[in-house]
Design a protein around this motif. Sequence first.
Motif, PDB file in Angstrom:
ATOM      1  N   ALA A 192       0.834  -1.202   0.000  1.00  0.00           N
ATOM      2  CA  ALA A 192       0.000   0.000   0.000  1.00  0.00           C
ATOM      3  C   ALA A 192       0.870   1.255   0.000  1.00  0.00           C
ATOM      4  O   ALA A 192       0.598   2.220  -0.720  1.00  0.00           O
ATOM      5  N   ASN A 193       1.926   1.243   0.822  1.00  0.00           N
ATOM      6  CA  ASN A 193       2.828   2.396   0.861  1.00  0.00           C
ATOM      7  C   ASN A 193       3.547   2.575  -0.473  1.00  0.00           C
ATOM      8  O   ASN A 193       3.765   3.707  -0.914  1.00  0.00           O
ATOM      9  N   GLN A 194       3.905   1.473  -1.120  1.00  0.00           N
ATOM     10  CA  GLN A 194       4.560   1.567  -2.427  1.00  0.00           C
ATOM     11  C   GLN A 194       3.593   2.126  -3.470  1.00  0.00           C
ATOM     12  O   GLN A 194       3.976   2.915  -4.342  1.00  0.00           O
ATOM     13  N   PHE A 195       2.327   1.734  -3.368  1.00  0.00           N
ATOM     14  CA  PHE A 195       1.280   2.253  -4.261  1.00  0.00           C
ATOM     15  C   PHE A 195       1.199   3.776  -4.122  1.00  0.00           C
ATOM     16  O   PHE A 195       1.176   4.505  -5.118  1.00  0.00           O
ATOM     17  N   ILE A 196       1.191   4.260  -2.873  1.00  0.00           N
ATOM     18  CA  ILE A 196       1.123   5.707  -2.611  1.00  0.00           C
ATOM     19  C   ILE A 196       2.371   6.400  -3.127  1.00  0.00           C
ATOM     20  O   ILE A 196       2.304   7.482  -3.735  1.00  0.00           O
ATOM     21  N   ALA A 197       3.530   5.771  -2.924  1.00  0.00           N
ATOM     22  CA  ALA A 197       4.787   6.366  -3.392  1.00  0.00           C
ATOM     23  C   ALA A 197       4.796   6.511  -4.905  1.00  0.00           C
ATOM     24  O   ALA A 197       5.254   7.524  -5.444  1.00  0.00           O
ATOM     25  N   ASP A 198       4.265   5.514  -5.598  1.00  0.00           N
ATOM     26  CA  ASP A 198       4.221   5.577  -7.065  1.00  0.00           C
ATOM     27  C   ASP A 198       3.259   6.663  -7.538  1.00  0.00           C
ATOM     28  O   ASP A 198       3.480   7.289  -8.584  1.00  0.00           O
ATOM     29  N   LEU A 199       2.196   6.896  -6.779  1.00  0.00           N
ATOM     30  CA  LEU A 199       1.276   7.982  -7.137  1.00  0.00           C
ATOM     31  C   LEU A 199       1.977   9.334  -7.050  1.00  0.00           C
ATOM     32  O   LEU A 199       1.751  10.216  -7.886  1.00  0.00           O
ATOM     33  N   THR A 200       2.831   9.492  -6.034  1.00  0.00           N
ATOM     34  CA  THR A 200       3.555  10.765  -5.882  1.00  0.00           C
ATOM     35  C   THR A 200       4.559  10.976  -7.017  1.00  0.00           C
ATOM     36  O   THR A 200       4.960  12.112  -7.285  1.00  0.00           O
ATOM     37  N   LYS A 201       4.927   9.890  -7.685  1.00  0.00           N
ATOM     38  CA  LYS A 201       5.845   9.996  -8.826  1.00  0.00           C
ATOM     39  C   LYS A 201       5.117  10.330 -10.122  1.00  0.00           C
ATOM     40  O   LYS A 201       5.746  10.493 -11.168  1.00  0.00           O
TER      41      LYS A 201
END
Length: 317
Positions: A192-201
């Motif tokens: 889930a945190n990786q999903f959010i991190a990719d959104l910020t990219k």
Amino acid sequence: MRSMKLLWGIIGLLMACVLVLTMLLTHAVRTKPGAPLPSVPPDSAMAVPPNEPVAVVGGKSIPYGELMNRLTEKYGAELLSQMIDREAIRQEAEALQVTVSRGEMDAELTRMQQGYESEEQFYNSMKEQLGLSKSELNEDVYYKLLLERLATRNVTVTDAEVQAYIKEHPEEFKSFVQYHLLKAELKTKEEANQFIADLTKGFDFGVLAKERSVDAATAKAGGDLGFVEENDPFIPPFLIQAARTLKINEVSKPVPVKNGYAVIQLLAKRETNKTIDETVKANIRRELALQKAVPLNELVKQIRERHKATVKMPNFQ
């Protein structure tokens, strides 16, 4: 009154099946509501020779006659019953000079569209869920209203009864908030945190949801839940609680759910202020009248008997 999507979804499968046969029998010939069915021209689907192939598989043909026989056996009785009902209702209304105006049909269609984002979405949903085109839905609404008008023509509902209903059902008239949400479910908090991190990219939420969300019900749509009400019983309360804290286009932190963690994004927010105007009172009066009236299925039976509706062919009984 807000759950129109669920109400229409219940009858979807049967209506879709019946309409397959309807379209083949009428060969796309449509009539305005209340008008008699047109005669079928010689070059229509009814004139196709029984041995004419409608499909070929491995050199073997499936003839038109076999298709029609199968459709008739499976759906013919339901379709004929609907046609008999509508013709009997039409004759009864004509005899009693009961009518439904175009304006009344438009008002009912507008009422049915509550909970949909647009008229286009409503009609697309009716097509997907029920197999009903816009003209077919209009016809369905016409006969529904005509039958209701016949049922309630001698029923009286007083202003006092309308006011009593409003007092006894305050929950129906409360203002409410709707949230347009995107949701992705991931198995672990790290995912889930990786999903959010990719959104910020700069990655698109819908694309990532299709690729990674384990929620099969929403993944294909890119996690799009559409507009959901704050008290929607089908949406977990903790997701609504998370949505309340978000600004438009903001993404939540991982939210614990049954199968892992959810990430949501708030696309839009709207508040519906419920006012008890004359339109609302008219709808309440209509519902109360129907409660007092003869049940609609019983009324249809009575109308059939009055107009001596008879099925001549045993296999359509």
